[in-house]
Scaffold this active site. Structure first.
Site, PDB file in Angstrom:
ATOM      1  N   GLU A 162       0.832  -1.195   0.000  1.00  0.00           N
ATOM      2  CA  GLU A 162       0.000   0.000   0.000  1.00  0.00           C
ATOM      3  C   GLU A 162       0.868   1.247   0.000  1.00  0.00           C
ATOM      4  O   GLU A 162       1.273   1.736   1.070  1.00  0.00           O
ATOM      5  CB  GLU A 162      -0.902   0.008   1.241  1.00  0.00           C
ATOM      6  N   SER A 208      -6.497   3.457  -3.415  1.00  0.00           N
ATOM      7  CA  SER A 208      -7.407   4.018  -4.419  1.00  0.00           C
ATOM      8  C   SER A 208      -7.863   3.014  -5.475  1.00  0.00           C
ATOM      9  O   SER A 208      -8.103   3.384  -6.631  1.00  0.00           O
ATOM     10  CB  SER A 208      -6.788   5.258  -5.073  1.00  0.00           C
TER      11      SER A 208
HETATM   12  P1  PGA Z   1      -8.310   3.479  -0.274  1.00  0.00           P
HETATM   13  O1  PGA Z   1      -7.674   2.797   1.027  1.00  0.00           O
HETATM   14  O2  PGA Z   1      -8.803   2.366  -1.164  1.00  0.00           O
HETATM   15  O3  PGA Z   1      -9.443   4.312   0.244  1.00  0.00           O
HETATM   16  O4  PGA Z   1      -7.234   4.271  -0.924  1.00  0.00           O
HETATM   17  C1  PGA Z   1      -6.943   1.610   0.938  1.00  0.00           C
HETATM   18  C2  PGA Z   1      -6.458   1.190   2.307  1.00  0.00           C
HETATM   19  O5  PGA Z   1      -6.034   2.053   3.077  1.00  0.00           O
HETATM   20  O6  PGA Z   1      -6.491   0.018   2.671  1.00  0.00           O
END
Ligand code: PGA
Length: 251
Positions: A162, A208
């Site tokens: 991530e 995202s």
């Molecule tokens: P997001 O978060 O899809 O809203 O970017 C992903 C996550 O933090 O696991």
């Protein structure tokens, strides 16, 4: 395919979303689907999902099983409400709550000790990417988390890549960036945990992900699934992401 609800939804709201996911068929043979509601919603959401194909996960756990740790929740408490998996070291905890690599390593071991599959989150900040430190940051985070873990234990874990700059920003990594990072993580797992293990750990991409960009990410062999935040709160969007994964899996 994991939905991270973060600090959203009360227990009744979570139950409504769980029912919506079930009624829309947000599952697919060969794809593990789970949701990670906030602690107060775990029990009710777990009951709403009981007997079905969507698994229950938690967003965090304390390294100790019990004790004077006000406000914390332990592994045995999570297993008792039906959790099968738990996020460990999410960047919002590393960066927002000051969780160190050492704490993440202890949480990973606590999850394994209590029969929870840890989803170990790693990823670089924008400044680290711009300074060409992505590979070394990932190696350091994986090294700290997996050091001296048995081969068997390593294979009972999942990693989520991530990139911090992609989380909640609408700025998704390109498929190539995700692929390269996932390959770095597999290399770091091999070096830290042992030969052959890089291929034996599923690696999710998070940051995202939505129904529009999921297919391109899943087209990369090294991307085994996704950890979805914002888009997991919309049952149709989440189902569409699960569908993309199962199409990629079949293809
Ligand atoms: P997001 O978060 O899809 O809203 O970017 C992903 C996550 O933090 O696991």
């Amino acid at each position: 395919m994991a939905g991270n609800w973060k600090m959203h939804l009360t227990a009744p709201e979570g139950v409504a979303l769980a029912h919506a996911l079930v009624s829309r068929g947000a599952t697919s043979p060969g794809t593990v689907v789970l949701v990670c509601p906030p602690f107060p919603a775990l029990d009710a959401v777990g009951k709403a999902l009981a007997g079905g194909d969507i698994l229950l996960g938690a967003q965090n756990l304390h390294p100790e099983a019990h004790g004077p740790f006000t406000g914390e929740v332990s592994g045995p408490m999570l297993t008792a409400v039906g959790c099968r998996l738990v996020l460990v070291g999410h960047s919002e905890r590393r960066h927002g709550m000051g969780e160190s690599d050492e704490v993440v390593a202890r949480k990973l071991r606590a999850a394994l000790a209590h029969d929870l599959v840890p989803i170990v989150c790693v990823g670089e900040t924008l400044a680290q990417r711009e300074a060409n430190q992505t590979e070394s940051v990932l190696a350091e985070q994986i090294g700290a988390a997996y050091r001296e873990l048995s081969r068997e234990a390593v294979q009972a874990t999942v990693v989520a890549y991530e990139p911090v700059w992609a989380i909640g920003t609408g700025r998704v990594a390109t498929a190539e960036q995700a692929r390269d990072a996932h390959r770095s993580i597999r290399g770091a797992l091999e070096r830290t945990a042992g030969a052959g293990l890089g291929e034996r750990v599923a690696i999710l991409y998070g940051g995202s992900v939505n129904a529009g960009n999921a297919a391109a990410l899943f087209a990369e062999d090294d991307v085994d699934g996704a950890l979805v935040g914002g888009a997991s709160l919309d049952p149709d969007g989440f189902r569409a992401i699960v569908d993309s994964a199962s199409r990629a899996h079949r293809g």
